[in-house]
Design an enzyme around this catalytic site. Structure first.
Site, PDB file in Angstrom:
ATOM      1  N   HIS A  67      -2.731   7.531   6.771  1.00 21.88           N
ATOM      2  CA  HIS A  67      -1.723   8.407   6.145  1.00 21.88           C
ATOM      3  C   HIS A  67      -2.345   9.705   5.619  1.00 21.88           C
ATOM      4  O   HIS A  67      -1.763  10.769   5.776  1.00 21.88           O
ATOM      5  CB  HIS A  67      -1.038   7.705   4.960  1.00 21.88           C
ATOM      6  CG  HIS A  67       0.134   6.861   5.359  1.00 21.88           C
ATOM      7  ND1 HIS A  67       1.248   7.374   5.980  1.00 21.88           N
ATOM      8  CD2 HIS A  67       0.382   5.534   5.200  1.00 21.88           C
ATOM      9  CE1 HIS A  67       2.123   6.402   6.199  1.00 21.88           C
ATOM     10  NE2 HIS A  67       1.630   5.267   5.740  1.00 21.88           N
ATOM     11  N   GLY A 107       0.846  -1.189   0.000  1.00 23.12           N
ATOM     12  CA  GLY A 107       0.000   0.000   0.000  1.00 23.12           C
ATOM     13  C   GLY A 107       0.880   1.237   0.000  1.00 23.12           C
ATOM     14  O   GLY A 107       2.002   1.197   0.510  1.00 23.12           O
ATOM     15  N   CYS A 128       5.742  -0.016   7.628  1.00 26.55           N
ATOM     16  CA  CYS A 128       5.421   1.104   6.751  1.00 26.55           C
ATOM     17  C   CYS A 128       6.662   1.482   5.947  1.00 26.55           C
ATOM     18  O   CYS A 128       7.755   1.550   6.506  1.00 26.55           O
ATOM     19  CB  CYS A 128       4.965   2.280   7.613  1.00 26.55           C
ATOM     20  SG  CYS A 128       4.523   3.731   6.652  1.00 26.55           S
ATOM     21  N   LEU A 129       6.480   1.735   4.653  1.00 29.82           N
ATOM     22  CA  LEU A 129       7.625   2.104   3.807  1.00 29.82           C
ATOM     23  C   LEU A 129       8.274   3.407   4.274  1.00 29.82           C
ATOM     24  O   LEU A 129       9.454   3.629   4.025  1.00 29.82           O
ATOM     25  CB  LEU A 129       7.182   2.243   2.341  1.00 29.82           C
ATOM     26  CG  LEU A 129       6.701   0.948   1.669  1.00 29.82           C
ATOM     27  CD1 LEU A 129       6.232   1.245   0.250  1.00 29.82           C
ATOM     28  CD2 LEU A 129       7.788  -0.118   1.664  1.00 29.82           C
ATOM     29  N   GLN A 174       3.116   9.946   1.178  1.00 30.01           N
ATOM     30  CA  GLN A 174       4.403   9.239   1.208  1.00 30.01           C
ATOM     31  C   GLN A 174       5.280   9.551  -0.002  1.00 30.01           C
ATOM     32  O   GLN A 174       6.454   9.188  -0.031  1.00 30.01           O
ATOM     33  CB  GLN A 174       4.179   7.719   1.299  1.00 30.01           C
ATOM     34  CG  GLN A 174       3.543   7.293   2.618  1.00 30.01           C
ATOM     35  CD  GLN A 174       3.358   5.799   2.668  1.00 30.01           C
ATOM     36  OE1 GLN A 174       2.413   5.256   2.114  1.00 30.01           O
ATOM     37  NE2 GLN A 174       4.297   5.105   3.299  1.00 30.01           N
ATOM     38  N   HIS A 228      -4.676   1.414   7.323  1.00 29.32           N
ATOM     39  CA  HIS A 228      -3.307   1.954   7.475  1.00 29.32           C
ATOM     40  C   HIS A 228      -3.093   3.119   6.498  1.00 29.32           C
ATOM     41  O   HIS A 228      -2.599   4.179   6.880  1.00 29.32           O
ATOM     42  CB  HIS A 228      -2.291   0.829   7.222  1.00 29.32           C
ATOM     43  CG  HIS A 228      -0.860   1.263   7.248  1.00 29.32           C
ATOM     44  ND1 HIS A 228       0.038   0.842   8.213  1.00 29.32           N
ATOM     45  CD2 HIS A 228      -0.156   2.078   6.411  1.00 29.32           C
ATOM     46  CE1 HIS A 228       1.217   1.415   7.974  1.00 29.32           C
ATOM     47  NE2 HIS A 228       1.139   2.156   6.883  1.00 29.32           N
ATOM     48  N   GLU A 229      -3.501   2.917   5.237  1.00 30.03           N
ATOM     49  CA  GLU A 229      -3.301   3.965   4.222  1.00 30.03           C
ATOM     50  C   GLU A 229      -4.215   5.164   4.485  1.00 30.03           C
ATOM     51  O   GLU A 229      -3.830   6.306   4.267  1.00 30.03           O
ATOM     52  CB  GLU A 229      -3.550   3.414   2.810  1.00 30.03           C
ATOM     53  CG  GLU A 229      -2.652   2.237   2.409  1.00 30.03           C
ATOM     54  CD  GLU A 229      -1.175   2.488   2.661  1.00 30.03           C
ATOM     55  OE1 GLU A 229      -0.736   3.639   2.547  1.00 30.03           O
ATOM     56  OE2 GLU A 229      -0.471   1.526   2.997  1.00 30.03           O
TER      57      GLU A 229
END
Ligand SMILES: [Zn+2]
Length: 188
Positions: free
Chosen positions: A143, A45, A97-98, A50, A139-140
């Site tokens: 963000h 995701g 998370c990236l 991000q 989660h996204e």
């Protein structure tokens, strides 16, 4: 186009995002770029903040995680989403998370959600999601609200990851994908 991924410590990640006005930008190209960026980082995701864009948009492809469990992959673009309902039942699941390389922690979230959104063709959808898609979407979604999964981690576990988080904001981390080094570190 592959964008560098914004890391923990950058204020962009803490800023709530704004809706995209239809026609104001090419959402198809942006979603293609976001998928490319996500795949080169082996993510499932990726949200627009991000890659440095405070827009209410994220992409998801759960195929790599679903294959492990024998499920069919869930691939979708979410534009201007609103979570309109949550299941009362909650479950803990380990997230990463990236934007926060090297940190993983259990996060408790509702198991089912109802979400309203537009896809990359500006078609409106209302979906009921559960399992892995519900987890990744939440989660996204966080963000685009300026929330990180580590914000949900409390107590002892939070203290344990604190130094890792500080290290990332100081530029000390390992990531095998393209990232944006914060300007304050480059100046030193
Ligand atoms: Zn994330």
């Amino acid at each position: 186009m592959i964008y560098p991924i914004i890391l923990y410590g950058d204020p962009i990640l803490k800023k709530p995002s704004e809706d995209i006005v239809p026609g104001s930008l090419d959402v198809k190209t942006l979603s293609d770029d976001m998928f490319q960026t996500m795949y080169q980082a082996s993510g499932v995701g990726l949200a627009a903040p991000q890659i440095g864009k405070n827009l209410r948009m994220f992409v998801i492809d759960s195929t790599p995680m679903d294959e492990d469990e024998g499920n069919e992959g869930f691939k979708r673009v979410f534009i201007n989403p609103t979570i309109v309902g949550f299941e009362e039942e909650e479950q803990a699941f380990e997230e990463g998370c990236l934007s926060i390389p090297g940190v993983r922690a259990d996060v408790v979230r509702p198991t089912k959600i109802k979400i309203k959104y537009f896809d990359e063709n500006w078609q409106e959808h209302i979906d009921l999601l559960e399992g892995l898609p519900a987890r990744i979407v939440q989660h996204e979604y966080d963000h685009i609200e300026g929330i990180l999964f580590t914000d949900h981690v409390k107590g002892l576990k939070k203290r344990l990851i604190k130094s890792k988080l500080n290290n990332i904001s100081k530029g000390q981390f390992e990531a095998n994908y393209k990232v944006k080094i914060p300007a304050k570190i480059l100046k030193k």
